[in-house]
Every structure is written in structure tokens, then in C-alpha cells.
Design a protein around this motif. Structure first.
Motif, mmCIF file in Angstrom:
data_model
loop_
_atom_site.group_PDB
_atom_site.id
_atom_site.type_symbol
_atom_site.label_atom_id
_atom_site.label_comp_id
_atom_site.label_asym_id
_atom_site.label_seq_id
_atom_site.Cartn_x
_atom_site.Cartn_y
_atom_site.Cartn_z
ATOM 1 N N GLY A 130 28.832 4.465 9.948
ATOM 2 C CA GLY A 130 28.297 4.541 11.308
ATOM 3 C C GLY A 130 26.793 4.412 11.354
ATOM 4 N N GLY A 131 26.302 3.208 11.666
ATOM 5 C CA GLY A 131 24.868 3.003 11.783
ATOM 6 C C GLY A 131 24.108 3.141 10.483
ATOM 7 N N VAL A 132 24.785 2.923 9.366
ATOM 8 C CA VAL A 132 24.148 3.086 8.054
ATOM 9 C C VAL A 132 23.206 1.919 7.778
ATOM 10 C CG1 VAL A 132 24.525 3.209 5.565
ATOM 11 C CG2 VAL A 132 26.063 4.418 7.118
ATOM 12 N N THR A 133 22.001 2.231 7.314
ATOM 13 C CA THR A 133 21.020 1.243 6.880
ATOM 14 C C THR A 133 20.535 1.610 5.482
ATOM 15 O OG1 THR A 133 19.145 2.484 7.765
ATOM 16 C CG2 THR A 133 20.236 0.929 9.263
ATOM 17 N N VAL A 134 19.791 0.710 4.876
ATOM 18 C CA VAL A 134 19.221 1.006 3.563
ATOM 19 C C VAL A 134 18.391 2.280 3.626
ATOM 20 C CG1 VAL A 134 17.629 0.199 1.785
ATOM 21 C CG2 VAL A 134 19.232 -1.415 2.834
ATOM 22 N N ALA A 135 17.613 2.430 4.693
ATOM 23 C CA ALA A 135 16.717 3.582 4.816
ATOM 24 C C ALA A 135 17.466 4.905 4.937
ATOM 25 C CB ALA A 135 15.792 3.397 6.018
ATOM 26 N N SER A 136 18.687 4.862 5.486
ATOM 27 C CA SER A 136 19.420 6.116 5.699
ATOM 28 C C SER A 136 20.266 6.528 4.504
ATOM 29 C CB SER A 136 20.323 5.997 6.939
ATOM 30 O OG SER A 136 21.352 5.039 6.752
ATOM 31 N N VAL A 137 20.405 5.661 3.514
ATOM 32 C CA VAL A 137 21.269 5.963 2.369
ATOM 33 C C VAL A 137 20.814 7.190 1.584
ATOM 34 C CG1 VAL A 137 22.096 5.117 0.126
ATOM 35 C CG2 VAL A 137 22.219 3.644 2.145
ATOM 36 N N PRO A 138 19.529 7.338 1.255
ATOM 37 C CA PRO A 138 19.142 8.505 0.444
ATOM 38 C C PRO A 138 19.540 9.846 1.061
ATOM 39 C CG PRO A 138 17.378 6.892 0.421
ATOM 40 C CD PRO A 138 18.380 6.410 1.431
ATOM 41 N N ALA A 139 19.361 10.004 2.375
ATOM 42 C CA ALA A 139 19.729 11.267 3.017
ATOM 43 C C ALA A 139 21.231 11.484 2.992
ATOM 44 C CB ALA A 139 19.211 11.295 4.453
ATOM 45 N N LEU A 140 21.993 10.425 3.132
ATOM 46 C CA LEU A 140 23.452 10.544 3.102
ATOM 47 C C LEU A 140 23.941 10.877 1.699
ATOM 48 C CD1 LEU A 140 24.287 7.524 5.420
ATOM 49 C CD2 LEU A 140 24.523 9.951 5.991
ATOM 50 N N ARG A 141 23.328 10.276 0.694
ATOM 51 C CA ARG A 141 23.689 10.614 -0.688
ATOM 52 C C ARG A 141 23.329 12.061 -0.982
ATOM 53 N NH1 ARG A 141 26.188 9.603 -4.363
ATOM 54 N NH2 ARG A 141 24.887 8.792 -6.042
ATOM 55 N N ALA A 142 22.163 12.488 -0.506
ATOM 56 C CA ALA A 142 21.742 13.881 -0.733
ATOM 57 C C ALA A 142 22.684 14.864 -0.052
ATOM 58 C CB ALA A 142 20.319 14.085 -0.225
ATOM 59 N N ALA A 143 23.337 14.414 1.021
ATOM 60 C CA ALA A 143 24.288 15.260 1.747
ATOM 61 C C ALA A 143 25.654 15.296 1.079
ATOM 62 C CB ALA A 143 24.424 14.770 3.184
ATOM 63 N N GLY A 144 25.834 14.521 0.021
ATOM 64 C CA GLY A 144 27.096 14.554 -0.706
ATOM 65 C C GLY A 144 27.960 13.321 -0.573
ATOM 66 N N ALA A 145 27.475 12.299 0.143
ATOM 67 C CA ALA A 145 28.258 11.068 0.271
ATOM 68 C C ALA A 145 28.328 10.354 -1.074
ATOM 69 C CB ALA A 145 27.651 10.155 1.319
ATOM 70 N N TYR A 146 29.510 9.938 -1.452
ATOM 71 C CA TYR A 146 29.708 9.155 -2.673
ATOM 72 C C TYR A 146 29.229 7.730 -2.464
ATOM 73 C CZ TYR A 146 32.365 6.602 -6.268
ATOM 74 O OH TYR A 146 32.733 5.774 -7.296
ATOM 75 N N GLY A 147 29.422 7.226 -1.251
ATOM 76 C CA GLY A 147 29.041 5.857 -0.922
ATOM 77 C C GLY A 147 28.880 5.703 0.569
ATOM 78 N N VAL A 148 28.680 4.458 1.008
ATOM 79 C CA VAL A 148 28.514 4.181 2.431
ATOM 80 C C VAL A 148 29.337 2.959 2.816
ATOM 81 C CG1 VAL A 148 26.194 5.181 2.522
ATOM 82 C CG2 VAL A 148 26.462 2.713 2.106
ATOM 83 N N ALA A 149 29.687 2.903 4.090
ATOM 84 C CA ALA A 149 30.359 1.740 4.656
ATOM 85 C C ALA A 149 29.447 1.118 5.695
ATOM 86 C CB ALA A 149 31.689 2.135 5.283
ATOM 87 N N VAL A 150 29.338 -0.210 5.660
ATOM 88 C CA VAL A 150 28.445 -0.907 6.577
ATOM 89 C C VAL A 150 29.163 -2.054 7.270
ATOM 90 C CG1 VAL A 150 26.365 -0.309 5.263
ATOM 91 C CG2 VAL A 150 27.560 -2.444 4.773
ATOM 92 N N VAL A 151 28.689 -2.348 8.458
ATOM 93 C CA VAL A 151 29.133 -3.534 9.193
ATOM 94 C C VAL A 151 27.886 -4.340 9.544
ATOM 95 C CG1 VAL A 151 30.479 -4.420 11.127
ATOM 96 C CG2 VAL A 151 31.056 -2.206 10.163
ATOM 97 N N GLY A 152 27.169 -3.876 10.561
ATOM 98 C CA GLY A 152 26.011 -4.609 11.045
ATOM 99 C C GLY A 152 24.883 -4.737 10.049
ATOM 100 N N ALA A 153 24.732 -3.746 9.154
ATOM 101 C CA ALA A 153 23.640 -3.811 8.178
ATOM 102 C C ALA A 153 23.710 -5.084 7.345
ATOM 103 C CB ALA A 153 23.676 -2.589 7.264
ATOM 104 N N LEU A 154 24.913 -5.610 7.139
ATOM 105 C CA LEU A 154 25.064 -6.863 6.399
ATOM 106 C C LEU A 154 25.368 -8.043 7.314
ATOM 107 C CD1 LEU A 154 26.921 -5.805 3.117
ATOM 108 C CD2 LEU A 154 24.588 -6.624 3.375
ATOM 109 N N SER A 155 26.232 -7.855 8.300
ATOM 110 C CA SER A 155 26.615 -9.004 9.130
ATOM 111 C C SER A 155 25.459 -9.501 9.995
ATOM 112 C CB SER A 155 27.820 -8.667 10.014
ATOM 113 O OG SER A 155 27.477 -7.756 11.036
ATOM 114 N N ALA A 156 24.498 -8.628 10.301
ATOM 115 C CA ALA A 156 23.342 -9.024 11.104
ATOM 116 C C ALA A 156 22.106 -9.284 10.256
ATOM 117 C CB ALA A 156 23.036 -7.949 12.148
#
Length: 208
Positions: A165-191
Motif C-alpha cells: 500500500g503506497g510503498v516506495t523506495v523511501a518507505s522501505v527502511p521504516a517498514l523493515r524496521a517495523a518487522g516487514a519481511y518484504g514489500v509489495a508494490v504496484v505503482g512504484a514500478l508500473s509508473a
């Protein structure tokens, strides 16, 4: 923890998008770290979903990438995908597990610890957790849960949590620090004007 790629690419089949071109750019960069979730618009026919999924499976195979099919589990079986992903309005997790079989990868959507724990008990391989941030790629989503929402779910389960949900390169570090194993993207790559470069940046953020 099961062997699962950290970067999930969800196909963007909205008008004007070319999901296969994005996939061709991402695969040589991400290789086995890539999980492709084939998602089509609600009004797409099963034949359209099948033909897209069949092409995605063929593209993924040489790179060791994983192909899943969202929602339409019969299509996942028909193309011999690695598994599927079910949302809140799709088949219950236990039923989806029976359809796909014990060895398949099965993801489910969750946004709070109780539902996440129930999905794990019913047999999921991983959880897609979100939306983490505001996004325009899918209508009708609930309010974003942010990294703290991801942290609450990740602390309650023992399967990989994939933030979405709205994941970008910039938001990955905070999500990983929160315990996310990985991320799912749509617009970050398709756009992205350069999907290969963005893929590399996402992989670096996920694995550093």
C-alpha cells in the motif's frame, strides 16, 4: 521461515499500463527475490487472467522467480503457478488451502493481529499487511495503518509479513524496521520511468 522473495510485484493491468514490460525489466535485476502476483481488474475474464498468468509463469521460470495468482485460484492451478493470494472478500484461507494443496504458497491479506493470527492458523504461507500508506492503485481500501500497524501484525505471527500500500523506495527502511519481511508494490514500478533501476533500489533497500 519459508523461502520467499522479498519484493512482490503486483501486475498493474489498468488502461495504459504494460505489466509484462515492467516484469521484463524487473526480472533480471531481482531474480529469485521477486514474487509476481498476477492481479487483474474485476471485470477481466478468466480467459484474460489465464493468458496473462500463463505468460508471467513463463517469464519467471528462467529467473527462479515465483508466480502467484491473486483471487482466482482456479487460474493459479490451470497455469501451474506456485500458489495464490486471497483477500478479505475471496475464499476463506482454509478453503483456499484445500484448493491449492499443502505444498503451494498461499498468501492472505491482514491488517490487525487477530485476523493475522487466524489466517496463520488456517494455513497461510505469508501475510500481505496494509495498506501501509495511501494509494490510488486500488479503490475502496481502508485507512492506512502505517509502520506501527505493520509492527503490531509482525509481532503477532511467525510467517513473513509483506507490507503493501503506497510503498516506495523511501518507505522501505521504516517498514523493515517495523518487522516487514518484504514489500509489495504496484505503482512504484508500473509508473516508474526506469523500472529496472527502481527494482534495484527496492532490492537494495530490502536487503541492506
Amino acid at each position: 521461515m519459508p523461502s520467499l522473495g522479498r519484493l512482490h510485484l503486483i501486475t498493474d493491468t489498468r488502461p495504459g499500463r504494460d505489466p509484462l514490460a515492467v516484469l521484463r525489466a524487473a526480472l533480471p535485476v531481482a531474480r529469485a527475490e521477486l514474487v509476481v502476483q498476477v492481479r487483474v481488474e474485476d471485470d477481466a475474464t478468466d480467459r484474460e487472467a489465464y493468458e496473462l498468468a500463463q505468460r508471467v509463469v513463463g517469464l519467471c521460470r528462467p529467473y527462479g522467480a515465483t508466480c502467484l495468482v491473486n483471487d482466482r485460484l482456479h487460474v493459479a492451478l490451470a497455469v501451474a503457478a506456485a500458489g495464490g493470494h486471497v483477500g478479505a472478500e475471496d475464499l476463506p484461507v482454509a478453503a483456499a488451502r484445500r484448493v491449492l494443496g499443502a505444498g503451494a504458497v498461499l498468501g492472505a491479506t491482514a491488517r490487525e493481529p487477530g485476523g493475522a493470527a487466524a489466517a496463520v492458523a488456517a494455513g497461510v504461507t505469508y501475510l500481505g499487511v496494509g495498506p501501509c500508506h495511501a494509494t490510488t492503485t486500488k479503490a475502496g481500501l481502508p485507512d492506512p495503518i502505517g509502520p506501527e500497524g505493520v509492527r503490531a501484525v509482525a509481532g503477532a505471527v511467525d510467517v513473513p509479513v509483506i507490507a503493501i500500500g503506497g510503498v516506495t523506495v523511501a518507505s522501505v527502511p521504516a517498514l523493515r524496521a517495523a518487522g516487514a519481511y518484504g514489500v509489495a508494490v504496484v505503482g512504484a514500478l508500473s509508473a516508474s520511468p526506469d523500472p529496472a533501476r527502481t527494482t534495484a533500489e527496492l532490492i537494495e533497500a530490502l536487503t541492506c
